[in-house]
Design a protein around this motif. Structure first.
Motif, PDB file in Angstrom:
ATOM      1  N   GLU A  41      31.934  15.322  44.972  1.00 17.25           N
ATOM      2  CA  GLU A  41      32.690  14.704  46.060  1.00 17.25           C
ATOM      3  C   GLU A  41      32.906  15.694  47.201  1.00 17.25           C
ATOM      4  O   GLU A  41      32.772  15.344  48.379  1.00 17.25           O
ATOM      5  CB  GLU A  41      34.041  14.175  45.556  1.00 17.25           C
ATOM      6  N   ALA A  42      33.228  16.951  46.850  1.00 23.43           N
ATOM      7  CA  ALA A  42      33.424  17.973  47.885  1.00 23.43           C
ATOM      8  C   ALA A  42      32.112  18.273  48.599  1.00 23.43           C
ATOM      9  O   ALA A  42      32.083  18.436  49.823  1.00 23.43           O
ATOM     10  CB  ALA A  42      34.005  19.246  47.271  1.00 23.43           C
ATOM     11  N   ALA A  43      31.023  18.342  47.852  1.00 25.21           N
ATOM     12  CA  ALA A  43      29.718  18.597  48.459  1.00 25.21           C
ATOM     13  C   ALA A  43      29.319  17.445  49.384  1.00 25.21           C
ATOM     14  O   ALA A  43      28.794  17.671  50.489  1.00 25.21           O
ATOM     15  CB  ALA A  43      28.656  18.801  47.380  1.00 25.21           C
ATOM     16  N   LEU A  44      29.571  16.212  48.954  1.00 28.33           N
ATOM     17  CA  LEU A  44      29.269  15.051  49.799  1.00 28.33           C
ATOM     18  C   LEU A  44      30.064  15.095  51.097  1.00 28.33           C
ATOM     19  O   LEU A  44      29.523  14.830  52.177  1.00 28.33           O
ATOM     20  CB  LEU A  44      29.559  13.749  49.046  1.00 28.33           C
ATOM     21  N   GLU A  45      31.327  15.450  50.995  1.00 26.51           N
ATOM     22  CA  GLU A  45      32.173  15.514  52.183  1.00 26.51           C
ATOM     23  C   GLU A  45      31.700  16.616  53.128  1.00 26.51           C
ATOM     24  O   GLU A  45      31.637  16.417  54.346  1.00 26.51           O
ATOM     25  CB  GLU A  45      33.642  15.741  51.802  1.00 26.51           C
ATOM     26  N   THR A  46      31.335  17.767  52.581  1.00 25.52           N
ATOM     27  CA  THR A  46      30.831  18.873  53.400  1.00 25.52           C
ATOM     28  C   THR A  46      29.540  18.483  54.107  1.00 25.52           C
ATOM     29  O   THR A  46      29.378  18.745  55.311  1.00 25.52           O
ATOM     30  CB  THR A  46      30.602  20.122  52.529  1.00 25.52           C
ATOM     31  N   LEU A  47      28.627  17.851  53.382  1.00 25.63           N
ATOM     32  CA  LEU A  47      27.364  17.426  53.990  1.00 25.63           C
ATOM     33  C   LEU A  47      27.588  16.349  55.053  1.00 25.63           C
ATOM     34  O   LEU A  47      26.933  16.351  56.099  1.00 25.63           O
ATOM     35  CB  LEU A  47      26.398  16.925  52.913  1.00 25.63           C
ATOM     36  N   LYS A  48      28.506  15.447  54.788  1.00 21.96           N
ATOM     37  CA  LYS A  48      28.815  14.397  55.762  1.00 21.96           C
ATOM     38  C   LYS A  48      29.367  15.006  57.047  1.00 21.96           C
ATOM     39  O   LYS A  48      28.949  14.633  58.153  1.00 21.96           O
ATOM     40  CB  LYS A  48      29.829  13.419  55.159  1.00 21.96           C
ATOM     41  N   GLN A  49      30.285  15.958  56.896  1.00 24.84           N
ATOM     42  CA  GLN A  49      30.840  16.625  58.076  1.00 24.84           C
ATOM     43  C   GLN A  49      29.758  17.390  58.833  1.00 24.84           C
ATOM     44  O   GLN A  49      29.708  17.344  60.065  1.00 24.84           O
ATOM     45  CB  GLN A  49      31.964  17.586  57.669  1.00 24.84           C
ATOM     46  N   ARG A  50      28.892  18.084  58.099  1.00 23.05           N
ATOM     47  CA  ARG A  50      27.822  18.869  58.722  1.00 23.05           C
ATOM     48  C   ARG A  50      26.867  17.975  59.518  1.00 23.05           C
ATOM     49  O   ARG A  50      26.524  18.281  60.653  1.00 23.05           O
ATOM     50  CB  ARG A  50      27.058  19.651  57.647  1.00 23.05           C
ATOM     51  N   ALA A  90      20.479  17.879  56.338  1.00 26.14           N
ATOM     52  CA  ALA A  90      21.818  17.595  55.812  1.00 26.14           C
ATOM     53  C   ALA A  90      21.942  16.126  55.410  1.00 26.14           C
ATOM     54  O   ALA A  90      22.516  15.798  54.364  1.00 26.14           O
ATOM     55  CB  ALA A  90      22.887  17.954  56.845  1.00 26.14           C
ATOM     56  N   SER A  91      21.380  15.250  56.220  1.00 25.80           N
ATOM     57  CA  SER A  91      21.428  13.820  55.922  1.00 25.80           C
ATOM     58  C   SER A  91      20.660  13.513  54.643  1.00 25.80           C
ATOM     59  O   SER A  91      21.125  12.732  53.795  1.00 25.80           O
ATOM     60  CB  SER A  91      20.855  13.034  57.098  1.00 25.80           C
ATOM     61  N   GLY A  92      19.488  14.111  54.497  1.00 22.33           N
ATOM     62  CA  GLY A  92      18.689  13.890  53.289  1.00 22.33           C
ATOM     63  C   GLY A  92      19.389  14.417  52.041  1.00 22.33           C
ATOM     64  O   GLY A  92      19.394  13.757  50.998  1.00 22.33           O
ATOM     65  N   MET A  93      19.994  15.608  52.153  1.00 23.03           N
ATOM     66  CA  MET A  93      20.726  16.151  51.001  1.00 23.03           C
ATOM     67  C   MET A  93      21.913  15.259  50.654  1.00 23.03           C
ATOM     68  O   MET A  93      22.193  15.003  49.479  1.00 23.03           O
ATOM     69  CB  MET A  93      21.199  17.580  51.291  1.00 23.03           C
ATOM     70  N   HIS A  94      22.609  14.775  51.693  1.00 25.29           N
ATOM     71  CA  HIS A  94      23.755  13.887  51.471  1.00 25.29           C
ATOM     72  C   HIS A  94      23.303  12.614  50.754  1.00 25.29           C
ATOM     73  O   HIS A  94      23.899  12.205  49.752  1.00 25.29           O
ATOM     74  CB  HIS A  94      24.413  13.550  52.808  1.00 25.29           C
ATOM     75  N   ASP A  95      22.254  11.988  51.269  1.00 26.71           N
ATOM     76  CA  ASP A  95      21.778  10.736  50.682  1.00 26.71           C
ATOM     77  C   ASP A  95      21.275  10.938  49.254  1.00 26.71           C
ATOM     78  O   ASP A  95      21.524  10.108  48.371  1.00 26.71           O
ATOM     79  CB  ASP A  95      20.675  10.123  51.544  1.00 26.71           C
ATOM     80  N   HIS A  96      20.576  12.048  49.019  1.00 26.24           N
ATOM     81  CA  HIS A  96      20.069  12.334  47.667  1.00 26.24           C
ATOM     82  C   HIS A  96      21.225  12.574  46.692  1.00 26.24           C
ATOM     83  O   HIS A  96      21.228  12.024  45.588  1.00 26.24           O
ATOM     84  CB  HIS A  96      19.140  13.550  47.690  1.00 26.24           C
ATOM     85  N   LEU A  97      22.191  13.380  47.113  1.00 29.41           N
ATOM     86  CA  LEU A  97      23.340  13.648  46.242  1.00 29.41           C
ATOM     87  C   LEU A  97      24.133  12.376  45.991  1.00 29.41           C
ATOM     88  O   LEU A  97      24.565  12.120  44.865  1.00 29.41           O
ATOM     89  CB  LEU A  97      24.237  14.726  46.856  1.00 29.41           C
ATOM     90  N   LEU A  98      24.288  11.566  47.006  1.00 32.38           N
ATOM     91  CA  LEU A  98      25.006  10.299  46.846  1.00 32.38           C
ATOM     92  C   LEU A  98      24.289   9.394  45.850  1.00 32.38           C
ATOM     93  O   LEU A  98      24.914   8.790  44.977  1.00 32.38           O
ATOM     94  CB  LEU A  98      25.137   9.597  48.200  1.00 32.38           C
ATOM     95  N   ALA A  99      22.966   9.337  45.947  1.00 29.49           N
ATOM     96  CA  ALA A  99      22.190   8.475  45.047  1.00 29.49           C
ATOM     97  C   ALA A  99      22.203   8.996  43.613  1.00 29.49           C
ATOM     98  O   ALA A  99      22.151   8.203  42.669  1.00 29.49           O
ATOM     99  CB  ALA A  99      20.750   8.369  45.540  1.00 29.49           C
ATOM    100  N   THR A 100      22.289  10.307  43.433  1.00 32.16           N
ATOM    101  CA  THR A 100      22.229  10.861  42.088  1.00 32.16           C
ATOM    102  C   THR A 100      23.586  11.001  41.426  1.00 32.16           C
ATOM    103  O   THR A 100      23.662  11.192  40.219  1.00 32.16           O
ATOM    104  CB  THR A 100      21.536  12.245  42.061  1.00 32.16           C
ATOM    105  N   THR A 101      24.667  10.903  42.191  1.00 33.91           N
ATOM    106  CA  THR A 101      25.997  11.061  41.600  1.00 33.91           C
ATOM    107  C   THR A 101      26.740   9.750  41.420  1.00 33.91           C
ATOM    108  O   THR A 101      27.737   9.706  40.722  1.00 33.91           O
ATOM    109  CB  THR A 101      26.894  11.997  42.431  1.00 33.91           C
ATOM    110  N   THR A 102      26.282   8.699  42.048  1.00 30.77           N
ATOM    111  CA  THR A 102      26.941   7.406  41.861  1.00 30.77           C
ATOM    112  C   THR A 102      26.195   6.616  40.802  1.00 30.77           C
ATOM    113  O   THR A 102      24.971   6.531  40.818  1.00 30.77           O
ATOM    114  CB  THR A 102      26.997   6.601  43.181  1.00 30.77           C
ATOM    115  N   ALA A 103      26.937   6.088  39.885  1.00 33.29           N
ATOM    116  CA  ALA A 103      26.345   5.307  38.805  1.00 33.29           C
ATOM    117  C   ALA A 103      25.860   3.974  39.338  1.00 33.29           C
ATOM    118  O   ALA A 103      26.537   3.354  40.176  1.00 33.29           O
ATOM    119  CB  ALA A 103      27.363   5.097  37.706  1.00 33.29           C
TER     120      ALA A 103
END
Length: 109
Positions: A41-50, A90-103
């Motif tokens: 969640e913290a990583a997603l927020e950081t990437l979103k802000q970036r 940053a957008s790609g990392m955010h989207d990838h992390l979001l897809a892999t961390t949400t069930a």
């Protein structure tokens, strides 16, 4: 006299236990704070802000370029493309992390 001696010893041990418990509690609070920085969640927020910062900065750079006729086009292009590349990373990392961390949603029966 022996009773007072034992009573003082017990009080000393009790104070030591209390001190160590407080130290342990502070260490646990610190550990939790450090661990929360590495949560998805913290990583997603950081990437979103970036990515939002990079998007805003590239738009501002574009506005400045359009309003100032003396801006060097080569400098603008290098800076703009660098910002957009960082934005897309940053957008790609955010989207990838979001897809892999949400069930995935499970169908209800």
């Amino acid at each position: 006299k022996q009773f007072q001696s034992r009573q003082q010893e017990v009080q000393g041990l009790d104070a030591r236990i209390t001190e160590r418990m407080e130290h342990l509690q502070a260490a646990l609070v610190h550990q939790k704070a450090v661990a929360s920085q590495f949560s998805p969640e913290a990583a997603l927020e950081t990437l979103k802000q970036r990515k939002n910062q990079l998007d805003d900065a590239s738009m501002q750079l574009t506005d400045d370029f359009l309003q100032d006729p003396d801006v060097d086009e080569d400098v603008f292009c290098r800076e703009f493309l660098s910002m957009r590349q960082a934005y897309h990373e940053a957008s790609g990392m955010h989207d990838h992390l979001l897809a892999t961390t949400t069930a995935p949603a499970t169908p209800s029966t």
